[in-house]
Design a protein around this motif. Structure first.
Motif, PDB file in Angstrom:
ATOM      1  N   GLN A  45       0.820  -1.216   0.000  1.00  0.00           N
ATOM      2  CA  GLN A  45       0.000   0.000   0.000  1.00  0.00           C
ATOM      3  C   GLN A  45       0.850   1.260   0.000  1.00  0.00           C
ATOM      4  O   GLN A  45       0.360   2.336  -0.316  1.00  0.00           O
ATOM      5  CB  GLN A  45      -0.939   0.000   1.203  1.00  0.00           C
ATOM      6  CG  GLN A  45      -2.006  -1.052   1.100  1.00  0.00           C
ATOM      7  CD  GLN A  45      -2.863  -1.119   2.351  1.00  0.00           C
ATOM      8  OE1 GLN A  45      -2.804  -0.266   3.225  1.00  0.00           O
ATOM      9  NE2 GLN A  45      -3.663  -2.159   2.455  1.00  0.00           N
ATOM     10  N   GLY A  46       2.108   1.143   0.370  1.00  0.00           N
ATOM     11  CA  GLY A  46       3.015   2.280   0.380  1.00  0.00           C
ATOM     12  C   GLY A  46       4.116   2.082   1.392  1.00  0.00           C
ATOM     13  O   GLY A  46       3.899   1.476   2.442  1.00  0.00           O
ATOM     14  N   HIS A  47       5.300   2.565   1.052  1.00  0.00           N
ATOM     15  CA  HIS A  47       6.442   2.446   1.958  1.00  0.00           C
ATOM     16  C   HIS A  47       7.391   3.611   1.745  1.00  0.00           C
ATOM     17  O   HIS A  47       7.263   4.360   0.771  1.00  0.00           O
ATOM     18  CB  HIS A  47       7.155   1.098   1.773  1.00  0.00           C
ATOM     19  CG  HIS A  47       7.518   0.795   0.357  1.00  0.00           C
ATOM     20  ND1 HIS A  47       8.679   1.229  -0.222  1.00  0.00           N
ATOM     21  CD2 HIS A  47       6.855   0.119  -0.611  1.00  0.00           C
ATOM     22  CE1 HIS A  47       8.729   0.813  -1.482  1.00  0.00           C
ATOM     23  NE2 HIS A  47       7.621   0.151  -1.744  1.00  0.00           N
ATOM     24  N   LEU A  48       8.328   3.762   2.638  1.00  0.00           N
ATOM     25  CA  LEU A  48       9.267   4.864   2.566  1.00  0.00           C
ATOM     26  C   LEU A  48      10.272   4.645   1.434  1.00  0.00           C
ATOM     27  O   LEU A  48      10.647   3.497   1.157  1.00  0.00           O
ATOM     28  CB  LEU A  48      10.032   5.006   3.890  1.00  0.00           C
ATOM     29  CG  LEU A  48       9.322   5.757   5.014  1.00  0.00           C
ATOM     30  CD1 LEU A  48       8.002   5.151   5.391  1.00  0.00           C
ATOM     31  CD2 LEU A  48      10.230   5.871   6.211  1.00  0.00           C
ATOM     32  N   PRO A  49      10.690   5.733   0.784  1.00  0.00           N
ATOM     33  CA  PRO A  49      11.724   5.609  -0.238  1.00  0.00           C
ATOM     34  C   PRO A  49      12.994   4.979   0.360  1.00  0.00           C
ATOM     35  O   PRO A  49      13.306   5.210   1.529  1.00  0.00           O
ATOM     36  CB  PRO A  49      11.995   7.058  -0.659  1.00  0.00           C
ATOM     37  CG  PRO A  49      10.755   7.804  -0.276  1.00  0.00           C
ATOM     38  CD  PRO A  49      10.220   7.103   0.945  1.00  0.00           C
ATOM     39  N   LYS A  50      13.675   4.186  -0.418  1.00  0.00           N
ATOM     40  CA  LYS A  50      14.933   3.504  -0.046  1.00  0.00           C
ATOM     41  C   LYS A  50      14.733   2.346   0.924  1.00  0.00           C
ATOM     42  O   LYS A  50      15.694   1.719   1.349  1.00  0.00           O
ATOM     43  CB  LYS A  50      15.966   4.473   0.520  1.00  0.00           C
ATOM     44  CG  LYS A  50      16.381   5.571  -0.425  1.00  0.00           C
ATOM     45  CD  LYS A  50      17.460   6.423   0.204  1.00  0.00           C
ATOM     46  CE  LYS A  50      17.832   7.574  -0.700  1.00  0.00           C
ATOM     47  NZ  LYS A  50      18.841   8.441  -0.099  1.00  0.00           N
ATOM     48  N   ALA A  51      13.501   2.065   1.319  1.00  0.00           N
ATOM     49  CA  ALA A  51      13.268   0.986   2.278  1.00  0.00           C
ATOM     50  C   ALA A  51      13.357  -0.378   1.598  1.00  0.00           C
ATOM     51  O   ALA A  51      13.027  -0.531   0.426  1.00  0.00           O
ATOM     52  CB  ALA A  51      11.903   1.144   2.938  1.00  0.00           C
ATOM     53  N   LYS A  52      13.798  -1.341   2.388  1.00  0.00           N
ATOM     54  CA  LYS A  52      13.753  -2.743   2.003  1.00  0.00           C
ATOM     55  C   LYS A  52      12.682  -3.388   2.881  1.00  0.00           C
ATOM     56  O   LYS A  52      12.349  -2.858   3.937  1.00  0.00           O
ATOM     57  CB  LYS A  52      15.110  -3.391   2.209  1.00  0.00           C
ATOM     58  CG  LYS A  52      16.181  -2.791   1.294  1.00  0.00           C
ATOM     59  CD  LYS A  52      17.545  -3.308   1.641  1.00  0.00           C
ATOM     60  CE  LYS A  52      18.604  -2.775   0.717  1.00  0.00           C
ATOM     61  NZ  LYS A  52      18.752  -1.348   0.714  1.00  0.00           N
ATOM     62  N   HIS A  53      12.174  -4.529   2.463  1.00  0.00           N
ATOM     63  CA  HIS A  53      11.074  -5.138   3.208  1.00  0.00           C
ATOM     64  C   HIS A  53      11.494  -6.480   3.801  1.00  0.00           C
ATOM     65  O   HIS A  53      11.923  -7.377   3.087  1.00  0.00           O
ATOM     66  CB  HIS A  53       9.867  -5.332   2.278  1.00  0.00           C
ATOM     67  CG  HIS A  53       8.665  -5.846   2.979  1.00  0.00           C
ATOM     68  ND1 HIS A  53       7.994  -6.967   2.575  1.00  0.00           N
ATOM     69  CD2 HIS A  53       8.002  -5.391   4.069  1.00  0.00           C
ATOM     70  CE1 HIS A  53       6.966  -7.174   3.375  1.00  0.00           C
ATOM     71  NE2 HIS A  53       6.955  -6.240   4.291  1.00  0.00           N
ATOM     72  N   LEU A  54      11.397  -6.583   5.090  1.00  0.00           N
ATOM     73  CA  LEU A  54      11.547  -7.843   5.828  1.00  0.00           C
ATOM     74  C   LEU A  54      10.501  -7.786   6.934  1.00  0.00           C
ATOM     75  O   LEU A  54      10.704  -7.138   7.949  1.00  0.00           O
ATOM     76  CB  LEU A  54      12.940  -7.982   6.444  1.00  0.00           C
ATOM     77  CG  LEU A  54      14.073  -8.395   5.529  1.00  0.00           C
ATOM     78  CD1 LEU A  54      15.419  -8.269   6.246  1.00  0.00           C
ATOM     79  CD2 LEU A  54      13.871  -9.819   5.051  1.00  0.00           C
ATOM     80  N   SER A  55       9.384  -8.430   6.716  1.00  0.00           N
ATOM     81  CA  SER A  55       8.291  -8.309   7.681  1.00  0.00           C
ATOM     82  C   SER A  55       8.678  -8.872   9.044  1.00  0.00           C
ATOM     83  O   SER A  55       9.589  -9.685   9.171  1.00  0.00           O
ATOM     84  CB  SER A  55       7.033  -8.999   7.159  1.00  0.00           C
ATOM     85  OG  SER A  55       7.205 -10.389   7.130  1.00  0.00           O
ATOM     86  N   ARG A  56       7.954  -8.427  10.034  1.00  0.00           N
ATOM     87  CA  ARG A  56       8.205  -8.831  11.417  1.00  0.00           C
ATOM     88  C   ARG A  56       8.187 -10.349  11.563  1.00  0.00           C
ATOM     89  O   ARG A  56       8.916 -10.914  12.357  1.00  0.00           O
ATOM     90  CB  ARG A  56       7.138  -8.185  12.316  1.00  0.00           C
ATOM     91  CG  ARG A  56       7.199  -8.562  13.760  1.00  0.00           C
ATOM     92  CD  ARG A  56       8.305  -7.815  14.487  1.00  0.00           C
ATOM     93  NE  ARG A  56       8.334  -8.228  15.865  1.00  0.00           N
ATOM     94  CZ  ARG A  56       9.085  -9.219  16.339  1.00  0.00           C
ATOM     95  NH1 ARG A  56       9.883  -9.887  15.549  1.00  0.00           N
ATOM     96  NH2 ARG A  56       9.036  -9.539  17.611  1.00  0.00           N
TER      97      ARG A  56
END
Length: 119
Positions: A45-56
């Protein structure tokens, strides 16, 4: 969603043991690897620029594959800060030495009307 009292207590118990960073501090320092620990649907739905994703749910399992150097500065964020705080604490237990949690998380970023990335 309102956090349960036990969850809130758990988060409060780790706060004194982790580093907290404001959005402004993050923006002034370029060394951070930014990781979004929210769920997949939140990320999409949206995330911060430069972020990578590793969910909790998987960060502890997969962090060493993505960031084998345990001295790399890692800044975690979630919706409001609680999940990121718990993940920051766990990464420290795993030996990561420069871990922080972003105060206010994604919600605070949105309140500041900073740009987001939508996939």
């Amino acid at each position: 969603m309102q956090a349960s009292p036990a969850f809130a207590s758990l988060v409060e118990s780790v706060i004194p043991h982790i580093r907290l960073l404001t959005i402004e501090q993050y923006q002034q320092q370029d060394q951070w690897q930014l990781i979004d620990v929210r769920e997949d649907n939140e990320w999409l739905q949206g995330h911060l620029p430069k972020a990578k994703h590793l969910s909790r749910g998987i960060i502890e399992r997969d962090i060493e594959q993505r960031f084998p150097d345990k001295s790399v500065p890692i800044l975690l964020y979630c919706g409001a800060g609680q999940r990121a705080a718990l993940a920051a604490y766990n990464l420290q237990v795993m030996g990561y030495t420069q871990v922080a949690s972003m105060i206010g998380g994604y919600r605070a970023w949105i309140q500041h009307q900073f740009p987001i990335v939508q996939d």
